[in-house]
Design an enzyme around this catalytic site. Structure first.
Site, PDB file in Angstrom:
ATOM      1  N   ASN A 197       3.005   2.776 -31.723  1.00 28.76           N
ATOM      2  CA  ASN A 197       1.665   2.916 -32.744  1.00 28.76           C
ATOM      3  C   ASN A 197       1.341   4.883 -32.150  1.00 28.76           C
ATOM      4  O   ASN A 197       1.747   5.309 -31.835  1.00 28.76           O
ATOM      5  CB  ASN A 197       0.882   2.327 -33.235  1.00 28.76           C
ATOM      6  CG  ASN A 197      -0.459   2.149 -31.852  1.00 28.76           C
ATOM      7  OD1 ASN A 197       0.231   3.281 -30.996  1.00 28.76           O
ATOM      8  ND2 ASN A 197      -0.935   1.451 -31.583  1.00 28.76           N
ATOM      9  N   GLU A 200      -0.336   5.782 -29.405  1.00 28.37           N
ATOM     10  CA  GLU A 200       0.619   5.586 -28.888  1.00 28.37           C
ATOM     11  C   GLU A 200       1.597   6.233 -27.899  1.00 28.37           C
ATOM     12  O   GLU A 200       1.673   7.275 -26.878  1.00 28.37           O
ATOM     13  CB  GLU A 200       0.989   3.801 -28.289  1.00 28.37           C
ATOM     14  CG  GLU A 200       0.373   3.287 -28.337  1.00 28.37           C
ATOM     15  CD  GLU A 200       0.738   1.780 -28.387  1.00 28.37           C
ATOM     16  OE1 GLU A 200      -0.097   0.851 -28.411  1.00 28.37           O
ATOM     17  OE2 GLU A 200       2.119   1.110 -29.441  1.00 28.37           O
ATOM     18  N   ASP A 259       2.333  -6.275 -35.012  1.00 27.84           N
ATOM     19  CA  ASP A 259       3.453  -8.070 -34.466  1.00 27.84           C
ATOM     20  C   ASP A 259       4.263  -7.784 -35.796  1.00 27.84           C
ATOM     21  O   ASP A 259       5.656  -8.038 -36.061  1.00 27.84           O
ATOM     22  CB  ASP A 259       1.984  -8.949 -34.998  1.00 27.84           C
ATOM     23  CG  ASP A 259       1.696  -8.483 -33.736  1.00 27.84           C
ATOM     24  OD1 ASP A 259       2.011  -7.701 -32.711  1.00 27.84           O
ATOM     25  OD2 ASP A 259       0.917  -9.456 -33.394  1.00 27.84           O
TER      26      ASP A 259
END
Length: 265
Positions: A197, A200, A259
């Site tokens: 993401n 990150e 997810d």
């Protein structure tokens, strides 16, 4: 032929950090006289399997037959996690040395989170349990089309086990996707696609995202993966080849968005 029809019958294996997602539901009524905090009048509780198990649930929703392989502690939360997966193809290794990863969210009106309490251990899995994890995956790989590695840095996946799992899957022609972390992205060399993401990605780059397509290309080349996905919330997402815009929606809680994204991709 519809996408659902094409996906039906395909098998996926999700491996990684399984956890119990607990929710305490209530309504904010006032500010406490004891401290400057909200008082939540509890109206109910619920719990679902989260982490890697939530990725498997998303894949199942898309029509794939999804197995989940993960870890739990020898505790009440682990028993509840196991019970929540009843009726699904799952294998949870038991590690008595650690608690089951548990996230407890206090949720007020309109589904807004007020507080989250985490119980977890981030110690790497022992060599013996890592070996059992790889064996459990290998038993299922010949029937799988996809291996999805779901890494929340809770210790289930180690550098050694990831390397072995990627190699085993690619030798069998199985697609390998991964939700990684900045410090572990290089573990997934040889994977089909790895996702980070926005925070990150910036951690992996050591700077803010510039051109997301160029940054995805740089990370792909650095990690040795076939493709790299950068997700940026309301700014959409990008691979080393193209950028995908986002459709704005009103949202109270973004928990689990990563997810769903990796499962959809």
């Amino acid at each position: 032929m519809s996408l659902a029809t094409r996906l039906r019958g395909l098998r996926a294996i999700v491996v990684g950090d399984t956890m119990l997602d607990e929710y305490v539901h209530g309504r904010a009524t006032r500010i406490s006289q004891e401290a400057p905090v909200m008082v939540i009048r509890q109206s109910g509780t619920s719990a679902v399997a989260g982490g890697a198990a939530n990725v498997a649930r998303n894949l199942s929703a898309f029509g794939l037959a999804a197995s989940v392989i993960g870890l739990r502690g020898e505790d009440d939360a682990g028993v509840r996690l196991e019970a929540s997966l009843e009726g699904t193809d799952h294998r949870l290794l038991v590690d008595p040395s650690r608690p089951t990863t548990r996230k407890t969210r206090i949720v007020a009106q309109r589904g807004e989170q007020v507080l989250r309490i985490d119980e977890e251990s981030t110690e790497p899995l022992s060599e013996a349990l890592s070996e059992r994890l790889v064996e459990a995956v290998a038993e299922r790989l010949d029937r799988a089309s996809l291996l999805l590695l779901s890494d929340y840095r809770k210790g289930t996946l180690t550098e050694g086990s990831v390397a072995r799992l990627v190699t085993l899957a690619r030798e069998r022609g199985v697609v390998v996707a991964a939700n990684a972390k900045p410090e572990t992205a290089a573990w997934y060399r040889g994977a089909t696609i790895v996702s980070l993401n926005e925070p990150e990605t910036e951690g992996a780059l050591g700077r803010p995202i510039g051109d997301p397509v160029a940054d995805a290309l740089g990370l792909r080349d650095r990690t040795g993966t076939e493709s790299f996905l950068v997700t940026m919330g309301e700014r959409g997402m990008a691979t080393e080849r193209f950028r995908v815009p986002a459709v704005p929606v009103e949202l109270a809680d973004a928990a689990g968005a990563g997810d769903t994204t990796i499962a959809a991709v």
